[in-house]
Design a protein around this motif. Structure first.
Motif, PDB file in Angstrom:
ATOM      1  N   ASP A  86       0.810  -1.221   0.000  1.00 20.75           N
ATOM      2  CA  ASP A  86       0.000   0.000   0.000  1.00 20.75           C
ATOM      3  C   ASP A  86       0.844   1.271   0.000  1.00 20.75           C
ATOM      4  N   VAL A  87       1.955   1.258   0.701  1.00 20.46           N
ATOM      5  CA  VAL A  87       2.735   2.475   0.919  1.00 20.46           C
ATOM      6  C   VAL A  87       3.856   2.647  -0.096  1.00 20.46           C
ATOM      7  N   ASP A  88       4.427   1.560  -0.563  1.00 24.04           N
ATOM      8  CA  ASP A  88       5.607   1.577  -1.432  1.00 24.04           C
ATOM      9  C   ASP A  88       5.218   1.919  -2.867  1.00 24.04           C
ATOM     10  N   LYS A  89       5.225   3.204  -3.197  1.00 26.49           N
ATOM     11  CA  LYS A  89       4.779   3.648  -4.524  1.00 26.49           C
ATOM     12  C   LYS A  89       5.685   3.180  -5.651  1.00 26.49           C
ATOM     13  N   ASP A  90       6.997   3.166  -5.412  1.00 22.91           N
ATOM     14  CA  ASP A  90       7.911   2.790  -6.491  1.00 22.91           C
ATOM     15  C   ASP A  90       8.190   1.284  -6.536  1.00 22.91           C
ATOM     16  N   LYS A  91       7.539   0.544  -5.652  1.00 23.41           N
ATOM     17  CA  LYS A  91       7.583  -0.934  -5.635  1.00 23.41           C
ATOM     18  C   LYS A  91       8.997  -1.500  -5.566  1.00 23.41           C
ATOM     19  N   ASP A  92       9.851  -0.845  -4.739  1.00 21.62           N
ATOM     20  CA  ASP A  92      11.203  -1.362  -4.549  1.00 21.62           C
ATOM     21  C   ASP A  92      11.326  -2.206  -3.285  1.00 21.62           C
ATOM     22  N   GLY A  93      10.198  -2.406  -2.585  1.00 17.74           N
ATOM     23  CA  GLY A  93      10.195  -3.256  -1.404  1.00 17.74           C
ATOM     24  C   GLY A  93      10.612  -2.573  -0.122  1.00 17.74           C
ATOM     25  N   LYS A  94      10.823  -1.276  -0.162  1.00 22.73           N
ATOM     26  CA  LYS A  94      11.205  -0.525   1.030  1.00 22.73           C
ATOM     27  C   LYS A  94      10.534   0.840   0.974  1.00 22.73           C
ATOM     28  N   LEU A  95      10.443   1.488   2.140  1.00 20.85           N
ATOM     29  CA  LEU A  95       9.705   2.741   2.246  1.00 20.85           C
ATOM     30  C   LEU A  95      10.645   3.926   2.416  1.00 20.85           C
ATOM     31  N   THR A  96      10.370   4.979   1.662  1.00 16.99           N
ATOM     32  CA  THR A  96      11.101   6.229   1.829  1.00 16.99           C
ATOM     33  C   THR A  96      10.372   7.083   2.861  1.00 16.99           C
ATOM     34  N   PHE A  97      11.020   8.151   3.297  1.00 15.40           N
ATOM     35  CA  PHE A  97      10.382   9.074   4.233  1.00 15.40           C
ATOM     36  C   PHE A  97       9.152   9.709   3.583  1.00 15.40           C
ATOM     37  N   ARG A  98       9.260  10.086   2.319  1.00 15.15           N
ATOM     38  CA  ARG A  98       8.127  10.689   1.601  1.00 15.15           C
ATOM     39  C   ARG A  98       6.956   9.713   1.524  1.00 15.15           C
ATOM     40  N   THR A 100       6.313   7.404   3.577  1.00 14.30           N
ATOM     41  CA  THR A 100       5.799   7.307   4.942  1.00 14.30           C
ATOM     42  C   THR A 100       4.893   8.501   5.262  1.00 14.30           C
ATOM     43  N   LEU A 101       5.316   9.704   4.871  1.00 15.00           N
ATOM     44  CA  LEU A 101       4.478  10.890   5.077  1.00 15.00           C
ATOM     45  C   LEU A 101       3.171  10.788   4.295  1.00 15.00           C
ATOM     46  N   GLU A 102       3.238  10.287   3.073  1.00 12.49           N
ATOM     47  CA  GLU A 102       2.022  10.117   2.270  1.00 12.49           C
ATOM     48  C   GLU A 102       1.069   9.136   2.944  1.00 12.49           C
ATOM     49  N   TYR A 103       1.620   8.088   3.534  1.00  9.68           N
ATOM     50  CA  TYR A 103       0.796   7.126   4.273  1.00  9.68           C
ATOM     51  C   TYR A 103       0.114   7.805   5.459  1.00  9.68           C
ATOM     52  N   CYS A 104       0.869   8.609   6.208  1.00 14.68           N
ATOM     53  CA  CYS A 104       0.294   9.337   7.349  1.00 14.68           C
ATOM     54  C   CYS A 104      -0.794  10.296   6.877  1.00 14.68           C
ATOM     55  N   GLN A 105      -0.566  10.929   5.745  1.00 13.41           N
ATOM     56  CA  GLN A 105      -1.540  11.851   5.174  1.00 13.41           C
ATOM     57  C   GLN A 105      -2.834  11.114   4.814  1.00 13.41           C
ATOM     58  N   ARG A 106      -2.702   9.951   4.176  1.00  8.93           N
ATOM     59  CA  ARG A 106      -3.896   9.151   3.821  1.00  8.93           C
ATOM     60  C   ARG A 106      -4.611   8.656   5.073  1.00  8.93           C
ATOM     61  N   ALA A 107      -3.848   8.261   6.092  1.00  5.43           N
ATOM     62  CA  ALA A 107      -4.454   7.784   7.339  1.00  5.43           C
ATOM     63  C   ALA A 107      -5.261   8.895   7.998  1.00  5.43           C
ATOM     64  N   LEU A 108      -4.727  10.103   7.995  1.00  6.41           N
ATOM     65  CA  LEU A 108      -5.457  11.237   8.556  1.00  6.41           C
ATOM     66  C   LEU A 108      -6.734  11.496   7.758  1.00  6.41           C
ATOM     67  N   ALA A 109      -6.631  11.433   6.437  1.00  6.57           N
ATOM     68  CA  ALA A 109      -7.791  11.699   5.574  1.00  6.57           C
ATOM     69  C   ALA A 109      -8.869  10.632   5.716  1.00  6.57           C
ATOM     70  N   LYS A 110      -8.481   9.413   6.043  1.00  6.63           N
ATOM     71  CA  LYS A 110      -9.455   8.316   6.156  1.00  6.63           C
ATOM     72  C   LYS A 110     -10.196   8.311   7.487  1.00  6.63           C
ATOM     73  N   GLN A 111      -9.744   9.122   8.432  1.00 10.69           N
ATOM     74  CA  GLN A 111     -10.453   9.179   9.706  1.00 10.69           C
ATOM     75  C   GLN A 111     -11.888   9.613   9.458  1.00 10.69           C
ATOM     76  N   GLU A 112     -12.795   9.020  10.182  1.00 14.48           N
ATOM     77  CA  GLU A 112     -14.215   9.329  10.029  1.00 14.48           C
ATOM     78  C   GLU A 112     -14.592  10.655  10.674  1.00 14.48           C
ATOM     79  N   LYS A 113     -13.971  10.937  11.805  1.00 15.86           N
ATOM     80  CA  LYS A 113     -14.331  12.157  12.533  1.00 15.86           C
ATOM     81  C   LYS A 113     -13.130  12.655  13.312  1.00 15.86           C
ATOM     82  N   VAL A 114     -13.271  13.857  13.810  1.00 14.47           N
ATOM     83  CA  VAL A 114     -12.225  14.466  14.610  1.00 14.47           C
ATOM     84  C   VAL A 114     -12.902  15.116  15.815  1.00 14.47           C
ATOM     85  N   ASP A 115     -12.263  15.022  16.964  1.00 12.04           N
ATOM     86  CA  ASP A 115     -12.818  15.570  18.202  1.00 12.04           C
ATOM     87  C   ASP A 115     -12.200  16.945  18.464  1.00 12.04           C
ATOM     88  N   PHE A 116     -13.004  17.978  18.249  1.00 10.53           N
ATOM     89  CA  PHE A 116     -12.535  19.348  18.445  1.00 10.53           C
ATOM     90  C   PHE A 116     -11.956  19.547  19.843  1.00 10.53           C
TER      91      PHE A 116
END
Length: 136
Positions: A86-98, A100-116
């Motif tokens: 899911d995270v490895d965009k270039d399919k080299d079998g390892k994750l770059t920092f970028r 990883t950040l994109e994964y965190c960004q998608r995880a934040l976006a997939k949250q259903e709600k946020v508690d103010f």
């Protein structure tokens, strides 16, 4: 007002090409991932670097396993494979920092709600910014 021209090692003088590129890249990352504060990005980077055992700028499968174990995240071989797929965009079998950040960004976006009450106005803004980027 005089501009500070000292390099990162404090010896003065102009920034080297590598220092300039590093600073420019960080600014670009902060702009691209604006739903995270610079402090949050640095924290993610610190965690990434902590588990990048051989300091090659990637998290390989074994480094990810060590991270999961140390951080007490439940995992299986299948879930680890799925994460890498899911995270490895270039399919080299390892994750770059970028990646990883994109994964965190998608995880934040997939949250259903946020508690103010927990995250405040900035957290709510960040939540909706991440959703907007994710659903472009």
């Amino acid at each position: 007002m005089q501009e500070d021209s000292s390099d990162s090692n404090g010896e003065g003088g102009a920034l080297t090409a590598n220092e300039y590129a590093s600073n420019t890249t960080k600014r670009q990352v902060y702009l691209e991932f604006s739903e995270f504060s610079p402090a949050q990005i640095r924290k993610i980077e610190d965690i990434f670097n902590q588990y990048d055992a051989n300091k090659d700028g990637y998290l390989c499968r074994n480094e990810l396993k060590r991270m999961m174990i140390k951080r007490r995240v439940p995992w299986t071989e299948n879930s680890l494979s799925q994460l890498i797929d899911d995270v490895d965009k270039d399919k080299d079998g390892k994750l770059t920092f970028r990646e990883t950040l994109e994964y965190c960004q998608r995880a934040l976006a997939k949250q259903e709600k946020v508690d103010f009450n927990k995250v405040g106005i900035k957290g709510v803004r960040d939540f909706f910014e991440a959703k907007a980027k994710y659903f472009k």
